[in-house]
Every structure is written in structure tokens, then in C-alpha cells.
Design a protein around this motif. Structure first.
Motif, mmCIF file in Angstrom:
data_model
loop_
_atom_site.group_PDB
_atom_site.id
_atom_site.type_symbol
_atom_site.label_atom_id
_atom_site.label_comp_id
_atom_site.label_asym_id
_atom_site.label_seq_id
_atom_site.Cartn_x
_atom_site.Cartn_y
_atom_site.Cartn_z
ATOM 1 N N ALA A 154 -16.548 121.644 24.144
ATOM 2 C CA ALA A 154 -16.447 120.688 25.251
ATOM 3 C C ALA A 154 -15.717 119.426 24.802
ATOM 4 C CB ALA A 154 -17.848 120.341 25.763
ATOM 5 N N ILE A 155 -16.018 118.967 23.583
ATOM 6 C CA ILE A 155 -15.314 117.806 23.033
ATOM 7 C C ILE A 155 -13.844 118.126 22.819
ATOM 8 C CG2 ILE A 155 -15.151 116.273 21.036
ATOM 9 C CD1 ILE A 155 -18.186 116.582 20.683
ATOM 10 N N PHE A 156 -13.559 119.307 22.274
ATOM 11 C CA PHE A 156 -12.171 119.689 21.997
ATOM 12 C C PHE A 156 -11.335 119.758 23.281
ATOM 13 C CE2 PHE A 156 -13.917 122.236 18.152
ATOM 14 C CZ PHE A 156 -14.077 121.049 17.444
ATOM 15 N N THR A 157 -11.893 120.355 24.329
ATOM 16 C CA THR A 157 -11.140 120.440 25.588
ATOM 17 C C THR A 157 -10.962 119.053 26.204
ATOM 18 O OG1 THR A 157 -13.208 120.916 26.769
ATOM 19 C CG2 THR A 157 -11.865 122.797 26.099
ATOM 20 N N GLY A 158 -11.953 118.177 26.015
ATOM 21 C CA GLY A 158 -11.800 116.808 26.484
ATOM 22 C C GLY A 158 -10.639 116.113 25.800
ATOM 23 N N PHE A 159 -10.546 116.275 24.484
ATOM 24 C CA PHE A 159 -9.435 115.689 23.736
ATOM 25 C C PHE A 159 -8.094 116.252 24.209
ATOM 26 C CE2 PHE A 159 -12.341 113.765 20.801
ATOM 27 C CZ PHE A 159 -11.601 112.800 20.129
ATOM 28 N N PHE A 160 -8.047 117.572 24.408
ATOM 29 C CA PHE A 160 -6.799 118.207 24.851
ATOM 30 C C PHE A 160 -6.338 117.605 26.176
ATOM 31 C CE2 PHE A 160 -4.171 121.379 26.893
ATOM 32 C CZ PHE A 160 -3.428 121.917 25.857
ATOM 33 N N SER A 161 -7.246 117.489 27.124
ATOM 34 C CA SER A 161 -6.899 116.953 28.440
ATOM 35 C C SER A 161 -6.498 115.489 28.357
ATOM 36 C CB SER A 161 -8.093 117.119 29.391
ATOM 37 O OG SER A 161 -8.480 118.465 29.501
ATOM 38 N N HIS A 162 -7.288 114.714 27.620
ATOM 39 C CA HIS A 162 -7.038 113.274 27.497
ATOM 40 C C HIS A 162 -5.682 112.996 26.870
ATOM 41 C CE1 HIS A 162 -7.872 109.039 26.773
ATOM 42 N NE2 HIS A 162 -7.676 109.215 25.479
ATOM 43 N N PHE A 163 -5.378 113.689 25.780
ATOM 44 C CA PHE A 163 -4.127 113.441 25.057
ATOM 45 C C PHE A 163 -2.909 113.943 25.828
ATOM 46 C CE2 PHE A 163 -6.626 112.022 21.672
ATOM 47 C CZ PHE A 163 -5.836 111.578 20.620
ATOM 48 N N TRP A 164 -3.092 114.924 26.698
ATOM 49 C CA TRP A 164 -1.953 115.452 27.468
ATOM 50 C C TRP A 164 -1.302 114.335 28.266
ATOM 51 C CZ3 TRP A 164 -0.138 120.647 28.093
ATOM 52 C CH2 TRP A 164 0.852 120.793 29.091
ATOM 53 N N LEU A 165 -2.076 113.646 29.081
ATOM 54 C CA LEU A 165 -1.527 112.578 29.918
ATOM 55 C C LEU A 165 -1.219 111.326 29.100
ATOM 56 C CD1 LEU A 165 -0.704 111.501 32.665
ATOM 57 C CD2 LEU A 165 -3.115 110.978 33.124
ATOM 58 N N CYS A 166 -2.082 110.996 28.141
ATOM 59 C CA CYS A 166 -1.860 109.790 27.339
ATOM 60 C C CYS A 166 -0.562 109.864 26.547
ATOM 61 C CB CYS A 166 -3.032 109.568 26.384
ATOM 62 S SG CYS A 166 -4.511 108.922 27.186
ATOM 63 N N THR A 167 -0.252 111.030 26.007
ATOM 64 C CA THR A 167 0.991 111.185 25.244
ATOM 65 C C THR A 167 2.210 110.989 26.133
ATOM 66 O OG1 THR A 167 -0.098 112.733 23.728
ATOM 67 C CG2 THR A 167 2.312 112.726 23.754
ATOM 68 N N ILE A 168 2.141 111.503 27.347
ATOM 69 C CA ILE A 168 3.252 111.324 28.282
ATOM 70 C C ILE A 168 3.440 109.844 28.591
ATOM 71 C CG2 ILE A 168 4.037 111.769 30.645
ATOM 72 C CD1 ILE A 168 2.634 114.488 30.459
ATOM 73 N N ILE A 169 2.344 109.138 28.836
ATOM 74 C CA ILE A 169 2.439 107.719 29.172
ATOM 75 C C ILE A 169 2.989 106.917 27.991
ATOM 76 C CG2 ILE A 169 1.107 105.662 29.769
ATOM 77 C CD1 ILE A 169 1.533 107.562 32.079
ATOM 78 N N ILE A 170 2.440 107.144 26.805
ATOM 79 C CA ILE A 170 2.886 106.407 25.629
ATOM 80 C C ILE A 170 4.350 106.697 25.306
ATOM 81 C CG2 ILE A 170 2.596 106.206 23.126
ATOM 82 C CD1 ILE A 170 -0.382 106.591 23.514
ATOM 83 N N THR A 171 4.729 107.957 25.411
ATOM 84 C CA THR A 171 6.062 108.370 24.986
ATOM 85 C C THR A 171 7.138 108.117 26.035
ATOM 86 O OG1 THR A 171 5.054 110.104 23.628
ATOM 87 C CG2 THR A 171 7.418 110.295 24.084
ATOM 88 N N TYR A 172 6.838 108.428 27.285
ATOM 89 C CA TYR A 172 7.872 108.420 28.314
ATOM 90 C C TYR A 172 7.780 107.257 29.297
ATOM 91 C CZ TYR A 172 9.689 113.017 27.038
ATOM 92 O OH TYR A 172 10.287 114.061 26.371
ATOM 93 N N LEU A 173 6.815 106.374 29.136
ATOM 94 C CA LEU A 173 6.683 105.278 30.099
ATOM 95 C C LEU A 173 7.934 104.403 30.182
ATOM 96 C CD1 LEU A 173 4.884 103.922 32.177
ATOM 97 C CD2 LEU A 173 3.829 102.599 30.337
ATOM 98 N N PRO A 174 8.523 103.977 29.047
ATOM 99 C CA PRO A 174 9.763 103.192 29.164
ATOM 100 C C PRO A 174 10.875 103.948 29.869
ATOM 101 C CG PRO A 174 8.847 103.024 26.956
ATOM 102 C CD PRO A 174 8.088 104.118 27.648
ATOM 103 N N THR A 175 10.992 105.250 29.569
ATOM 104 C CA THR A 175 12.014 106.070 30.212
ATOM 105 C C THR A 175 11.748 106.201 31.704
ATOM 106 O OG1 THR A 175 12.321 107.332 28.172
ATOM 107 C CG2 THR A 175 13.148 108.327 30.206
ATOM 108 N N TYR A 176 10.481 106.389 32.088
ATOM 109 C CA TYR A 176 10.135 106.531 33.501
ATOM 110 C C TYR A 176 10.452 105.251 34.272
ATOM 111 C CZ TYR A 176 7.385 107.365 37.717
ATOM 112 O OH TYR A 176 6.993 107.515 39.027
ATOM 113 N N ILE A 177 10.061 104.122 33.722
ATOM 114 C CA ILE A 177 10.322 102.852 34.395
ATOM 115 C C ILE A 177 11.822 102.572 34.478
ATOM 116 C CG2 ILE A 177 10.061 100.348 34.166
ATOM 117 C CD1 ILE A 177 7.257 100.798 33.174
ATOM 118 N N SER A 178 12.543 102.910 33.408
ATOM 119 C CA SER A 178 13.988 102.684 33.399
ATOM 120 C C SER A 178 14.708 103.563 34.410
ATOM 121 C CB SER A 178 14.538 102.941 31.992
ATOM 122 O OG SER A 178 15.939 102.781 31.955
#
Length: 487
Positions: free
Chosen positions: A286-310
């Protein structure tokens, strides 16, 4: 059952009502760890903001790693400044969106390679030295990144991969330190103070990265934050100790408070790991799947947020960096406030431990999913888009008081090892989401971003349902002292 055990461990808490003291050494350790997490995330995100300037000449024809020259207008600043003049300070490269996706995800490959081994070794040897070494290596490689970019995209990928391996050493061992430093009723506070360094670091790098790129050239983004990491290493090796019993500056009162609160927790060294029992443990999954889900969206935001806004809001690198930094103000604040609220609910016996963990996990997965699904429908409104982008990281970081620290509840003796596995699941999600996002937006920007956000919400919901169904908070049988020889 878990609530009663949690309360029994803390019945003597009123005796120490004079604490927790925010001037105590354990909060100093949290601040140093906050600074180290700040440093690690700035070094990781540096490329996300710098790459806007690094690939600015992507419309021009030329070899993939050649600098773009010519009397072209510079969109990063003064229209009278030519690209050739800019290149006197920084090169511009021909990297496609697919190539950028591979570069972004390469650091995650490195992280996965060392997360589990370093988590295991940190529980046996010195977590202090392992974390410090990882921080130092990451800082030196950050300083080397501009030279690597001039040498070619392959070397950039290699450097980022090794840097990921170093950061894997620095991330996981933190829970070994907290297993010995954090009293049960202060775990959410201490870990949230330390963890908020990542969100605050994202805010700083995204806020000033574009300004540094314009004023000094994009290589100085790496030079400045690589140097900051070297300074942090000095503080780390000076202040941090693996165990409060060994720290020369801790007061007798604080030492007694920590050791007495952890009296029922095993502190003996462990050499073997009950792998089979862990594999069969649904609360861990349950903890592992929580991490998988959490990091999926967080990685996109951290990595692609400047590109998305631009690309969506059509702003320059300076404004893109500033706007991209705003969500992480909310993220840093929510991390600390969430930890304070979680420990408040526990210390007042308002909710049981597992209820607190599931409550904050639900808020941290459900709320950002709703915001992500709404984003494609409000793209025409810049203000609404920015508000939703601010809310996604902010609400997502409420998970830090949920399943993120759940390993300290279910298996404190193996906390770093399990945190390594948990982050391995998270980084696997990061690799998949980064690569998938690069592919989707390269096909069609508008529909691509819509599919990215819808898919992220679906992944979050699957993880949330699984955690609510199988998550627990009491120490598992295999994690207790008597199972030390079981393998």
C-alpha cells in the motif's frame, strides 16, 4: 489497536510538556536536513529551468550539440541582443522533445540503482557519511554539467545518471537518522521540516533560475547551486550525527526525552532483512503504490512545469521561472503545516495514527488529481491556470504526513531500506511519466497535455484506493526484535 499502542507510547508526554523545544538539537538536525534537501532538489531541477535557454535555438538547423550563432533575435531578453552575443556566455543545443525527455528521466535511472542498496547499508553503517558523500558527489557533478553539455548529449545523460546515483545515497538514509532522532509524536513535524526543503528548493531554483540565466548565462545556474551544495556538505559533516547518544552538543534533558520516547523501539543493529515477509506484507505494498502514484504527478510538475507555462501561457524564460516557482511556495507551506496538524491530531488523541495517515494520504492524492483534470479546461484563463498549478504541488505534499512516513510506523528498524524501495517505486513512476509526457506533448501539444493530466489523475486514484484498503500503522510482526534471524 494501532491507536492504543500509539497512545501508550506517549503517556509520559505530559511530563515533557516544556518540549518540544524548537531550539533543541533535533530541530537543528531537521533544519540541516532541510538545507540538504533544498540543495539536492535545486541540483535536480536546475536542468528543467536551464533547458529552456539551452534549446532555445531548436528551430535552427544544425548538429544536435552545436551552438546556434547568427544575428537572430534573442527571445530571452533584450531584442537588440543577438544569439551570438548570448553564446559568448552560453551555448544553445538542438535537442528534440524526445531527447529532453530522456535527459530528464536519466537522473531517475541513477536514483533507482542506489536507492535500495544505500537504504540497506545506511541501516548498518554510517548514514551520516553515506548521505554526505552522496551530497558532495551530486554537487561536484552539478558544477560539471555545462562542460558535459558542450561535449555531447550522451555525456549529459551519463552525468545525470551518476548524479542520480549520488542523490539516491543522500535521500534514503535520512530515515535511518530519524528512526533514532524523532520521538513518535514529533515524527510528522521533524520529517516535514526536513522534507519541505525539497519544495522550498524547487521554489528558489524556479524563481531565480531564469533571472540567473538572463543575467549571467544558463551555466551559472549549475555553478551557483553546485557551490551551494559544497557549502551544505561542510555543515552536514559538522552538525549531523547518526545517533543522539553520540552527539557532543546534545543536552542531557533532550537525550533523555528522545531515548525514553523510543524505549519500546528496537535499536539493535540488524544484518538480515526478512525479505519474504516484506513481499507478503500488503501494508507495505500500500505504501509502495502510494509512492508510485504520488511521484507520477509530482515528477511531471517538477520537470515540465517551466515548459508547460512557457508553451501554454506563452511567457519568456524569466516570467516562466517566476511563475513556475509559485506552486512550490504552497508545497513548502503545506508540508510543514500538514506535519504540524498531523502531530496535533495525534497528541490530542483526536484521531488514531492510521486514520491520520489515511486522511493526509487521501488529501494528498485526491485534491491534486481534481486540479490536474481541471487544467485543460481552463487553459484560456491564465489566472485560473496558475491557481490550479499552485494547488497541485501544495495539496500533493500533504502526503508527507501520510504514507510517505508510514514506514517509520510499520517497520522503524528497516525504515531506510523500505524508504529506498518506496522511492524506487516512485522513481520508476517518474521515469515512466517523464518519458510518456515527452512523447505525448511531442505529438500534439494541446491534446498531449490533456492526456498527461488525465492519466496522472487515474494513476493517483488507483494508488489512493489501494492504500485506503490495505494501509496500516502498527509495527508489523516481522519488524520486531524477535524476527531478527528470519530471512
Amino acid at each position: 489497536m494501532c491507536a492504543s499502542s500509539q497512545r501508550s507510547e506517549t503517556e509520559e508526554k505530559p511530563v515533557t510538556k516544556k518540549g518540544p523545544d524548537f531550539c533543541s538539537l533535533r530541530y537543528g538536525v531537521a533544519l540541516i536536513m532541510h538545507f540538504s534537501n533544498f540543495t539536492l532538489i535545486t541540483q535536480r531541477v536546475s536542468l528543467s529551468i536551464a533547458i529552456i535557454a539551452m534549446v532555445n535555438g531548436s528551430q535552427q538547423l544544425g548538429p544536435e550539440n552545436a551552438s546556434t550563432e547568427g544575428p537572430l533575435t534573442d527571445p530571452l531578453g533584450d531584442p537588440s541582443t543577438s544569439i551570438k552575443e548570448l553564446n559568448s556566455r552560453a551555448s544553445v543545443y538542438q535537442w528534440s522533445p524526445e531527447t529532453q525527455g530522456v535527459i530528464f528521466s536519466s537522473i531517475s535511472y541513477g536514483l533507482i540503482l542506489t536507492l535500495v542498496p544505500s537504504g540497506y547499508l545506511a541501516g548498518i553503517f554510517s548514514a551520516k557519511h553515506m548521505l554526505g558523500a552522496g551530497l558532495l558527489i551530486s554537487s561536484l557533478l552539478t558544477l560539471f554539467t555545462p562542460l558535459a553539455a558542450d561535449c555531447g548529449v550522451i555525456l549529459v545523460i551519463a552525468v545525470r545518471t551518476v548524479q542520480g546515483m549520488a542523490q539516491g545515497m543522500a535521500w534514503t538514509g535520512q530515515f535511518t537518522i530519524w528512526a533514532k532522532w524523532a520521538p513518535p509524536l514529533e515524527r510528522s513535524k521533524l520529517t516535514s521540516i526536513a522534507g519541505s526543503g525539497a519544495a522550498f528548493g524547487s521554489f528558489i531554483i524556479l524563481c531565480v533560475g531564469g533571472l540567473i540565466s538572463q543575467a549571467l548565462g544558463w551555466p551559472f545556474i549549475f555553478y551557483i547551486f553546485g557551490s551551494t551544495g559544497c557549502v551544505c556538505c561542510v555543515l552536514w559533516f559538522t552538525v549531523i550525527y547518526d545517533d543522539p547518544m553520540r552527539h557532543p552538543c546534545i543536552s542531557a534533558r533532550e537525550k533523555e526525552h528522545i531515548t525514553s520516547s523510543l524505549a519500546q523501539q528496537s535499536s539493535s543493529a540488524r544484518r538480515s532483512v526478512p525479505i519474504k515477509a516484506m513481499v507478503r506484507c500488503l501494508p507495505l505494498w500500500a505504501i509502495f503504490t502510494g509512492f508510485f502514484s504520488h511521484f507520477w504527478l509530482c515528477t511531471i510538475i517538477i520537470t515540465y512545469l517551466p515548459t508547460y507555462i512557457s508553451s501554454v501561457l506563452h511567457v519568456n524564460i524569466r516570467d516562466s521561472g517566476v511563475l513556475s516557482s509559485l506552486p512550490f511556495v504552497a508545497a513548502s507551506s503545506c508540508t510543514i503545516l500538514g506535519g504540524q496538524m498531523a502531530d496535533f491530531l495525534l497528541s490530542r488523541n483526536l484521531l488514531s495514527l492510521i486514520t491520520v495517515r489515511k486522511l493526509f494520504s487521501s488529501l494528498g492524492l485526491l485534491l491534486p488529481s481534481l486540479c490536474a483534470v481541471a487544467l485543460p479546461f481552463v487553459a484560456s484563463s491564465h489566472i485560473t491556470t496558475i491557481i490550479l498549478l499552485i494547488l497541485i504541488p501544495g495539496t500533493s505534499n500533504l502526503c508527507d504526513s501520510g504514507f510517505i512516513i508510514n514506514t517509520l510506523d510499520v517497520a522503524p528498524r528497516y525504515a531506510s531500506f523500505l524508504m529506498g524501495i518506496s522511492r524506487g517505486f516512485g522513481l520508476t513512476a517518474g521515469i515512466i511519466s517523464s518519458t510518456t509526457t515527452g512523447f505525448l506533448i511531442s505529438q500534439d501539444s494541446e491534446s498531449g497535455w490533456r492526456n498527461v493530466f488525465f492519466l496522472s489523475a487515474a494513476v493517483n486514484m488507483v494508488g489512493l484506493i489501494f492504500y485506503l484498503t490495505f494501509g496500516q500503522a502498527e509495527i508489523q510482526d516481522w519488524a520486531k526484535e524477535r524476527t531478527l534471524t528470519r530471512f
